[in-house]
Design a protein around this motif. Structure first.
Motif, short mmCIF file in Angstrom:
data_model
loop_
_atom_site.label_atom_id
_atom_site.label_comp_id
_atom_site.label_asym_id
_atom_site.label_seq_id
_atom_site.Cartn_x
_atom_site.Cartn_y
_atom_site.Cartn_z
N LEU A 46 -11.63 0.77 3.43
CA LEU A 46 -11.40 2.08 4.03
C LEU A 46 -12.70 2.83 4.32
O LEU A 46 -12.67 4.00 4.69
CB LEU A 46 -10.52 2.94 3.11
CG LEU A 46 -9.09 2.41 2.90
CD1 LEU A 46 -8.40 3.21 1.81
CD2 LEU A 46 -8.30 2.48 4.20
N PHE A 64 -10.96 8.24 5.28
CA PHE A 64 -10.35 6.92 5.19
C PHE A 64 -10.29 6.28 6.58
O PHE A 64 -9.70 6.84 7.51
CB PHE A 64 -8.94 7.01 4.60
CG PHE A 64 -8.95 7.35 3.14
CD1 PHE A 64 -9.97 6.94 2.31
CD2 PHE A 64 -7.90 8.07 2.59
CE1 PHE A 64 -9.99 7.25 0.96
CE2 PHE A 64 -7.89 8.39 1.23
CZ PHE A 64 -8.94 7.98 0.42
N TRP A 66 -8.55 3.97 8.29
CA TRP A 66 -7.36 3.12 8.34
C TRP A 66 -7.40 2.15 9.51
O TRP A 66 -6.75 1.10 9.47
CB TRP A 66 -6.10 4.00 8.45
CG TRP A 66 -5.86 4.86 7.25
CD1 TRP A 66 -6.06 6.20 7.14
CD2 TRP A 66 -5.40 4.42 5.96
NE1 TRP A 66 -5.75 6.64 5.87
CE2 TRP A 66 -5.34 5.57 5.12
CE3 TRP A 66 -5.04 3.18 5.42
CZ2 TRP A 66 -4.93 5.51 3.81
CZ3 TRP A 66 -4.63 3.12 4.10
CH2 TRP A 66 -4.57 4.27 3.30
N HIS A 67 -8.18 2.48 10.52
CA HIS A 67 -8.24 1.59 11.68
C HIS A 67 -8.93 0.27 11.36
O HIS A 67 -8.85 -0.69 12.14
CB HIS A 67 -8.97 2.28 12.84
CG HIS A 67 -10.42 2.59 12.54
ND1 HIS A 67 -11.42 1.67 12.73
CD2 HIS A 67 -11.01 3.71 12.06
CE1 HIS A 67 -12.59 2.21 12.39
NE2 HIS A 67 -12.37 3.45 11.98
N ALA A 257 -11.12 -5.28 4.61
CA ALA A 257 -9.75 -4.97 5.01
C ALA A 257 -8.92 -6.24 5.17
O ALA A 257 -7.76 -6.30 4.74
CB ALA A 257 -9.76 -4.17 6.32
#
Length: 287
Positions: A46, A64, A66-67, A257
């Motif tokens: 993140l 954060f 998130w992408h 991620a």
């Protein structure tokens, strides 16, 4: 008189509370040691690349990202590599569990000259590291024309695994001899005895064997890297090598991620198999 009927300030109740506090504290610390690395991996996924490279370490991201998870899914054929890993892991885990159960049954219930020697050799083979057999294995599969196919995992599954054979052998050896004698009296051969009597009793070991072998294959990097081309390769190889910039530099936030999503199937398999493991442990002795 029990501890609960004593006065709150009695030495016995104080000692019990202190013991529980020490136990819970120890459990929390141990749990943190196991969960901590995965939590750090999630946080790393993140962050931005600058936050990952910052010194001193930034424990939490400012915003954060998130992408990163979406980018990890779209930058490479994540689902395609995951499908390859799933196919290989399921095929190998299923075959090696059944073949190891069959071999373990033979070592546990059949009598033959040299059985103990063969079992000792089998256990000794667990001491051989994978790198020792890597080159001969590759040459054999290359001669058979099996490079860049999934047939090596089929053959490995049919060949059983020494550690899993050991687990099944120990389990089958502990079952009552009366089961075998009653089956023989009823005219049951050893093949039918294995499939109809012994294998259904071994759900705890089957669950453990399947989870262990699935994890082995899902997390294996060396064999897919050596035997498979890039389009047939597995998610473990893709996560380690596919997230690069045009200049060839790794992208750590996308690798983190992708690693989080890579671990999720293992957790799901474990949670699903855990139910069968607990149920088998509670009912095996009653069948």
């Amino acid at each position: 008189m029990t501890a609960t009927s004593l006065p709150p300030d009695s030495p016995v109740r104080v000692k019990v509370r202190v013991g529980r506090l020490v136990l819970y504290t120890t459990l929390v610390v141990i749990t943190g040691l196991f969960v901590g690395p995965f939590g750090w991996l999630v946080v790393s996924g993140l962050k931005t690349q600058a936050e990952l490279a910052s010194s001193p370490v930034r424990w939490l991201p400012e915003h954060f990202q998130w992408h990163n998870f979406t980018d990890a899914l779209t930058q490479i054929d994540f689902l395609g590599y995951a499908r390859n890993s799933l196919i290989i892991a399921l095929v190998y885990a299923t075959l090696v569990t059944l073949s190891s159960a069959w071999v373990g049954f033979g070592f546990a219930r059949l009598e033959a000259p040299g059985k103990k020697t063969l079992f000792g050799i089998l256990l000794g083979s667990m001491m051989l590291p994978q790198l020792v057999t890597l080159l001969p294995t590759y040459l054999i599969f290359a001669k058979l024309g099996m490079v860049d196919t999934y047939w090596p995992w089929v053959l490995w599954g049919l060949a059983s695994a020494p550690y899993l054979v050991f687990l099944f052998r120990q389990f089958f050896a502990g079952l009552p001899r009366e089961l075998e004698e009653a089956a023989i009296v009823d005219g049951c051969g050893y093949g039918r005895m294995f499939w109809r009597i012994f294998l259904p009793q071994s759900w705890p070991v089957i669950s453990a064997s399947f989870v262990i072998s699935f994890t082995w294959t899902w997390g294996d990097y060396i064999a897919p890297q050596l035997l498979l081309s890039s389009d047939r390769s597995t998610l473990a190889v893709a996560v380690m090598s596919a997230y690069n910039t045009p200049a060839g530099q790794p992208v750590p936030e996308l690798q983190a991620a992708a690693s989080v999503m890579y671990v999720v199937p293992i957790l799901l398999i474990f949670l699903i198999a855990q139910r069968g493991f607990v149920a088998g442990m509670s009912t095996t002795g009653l069948k």
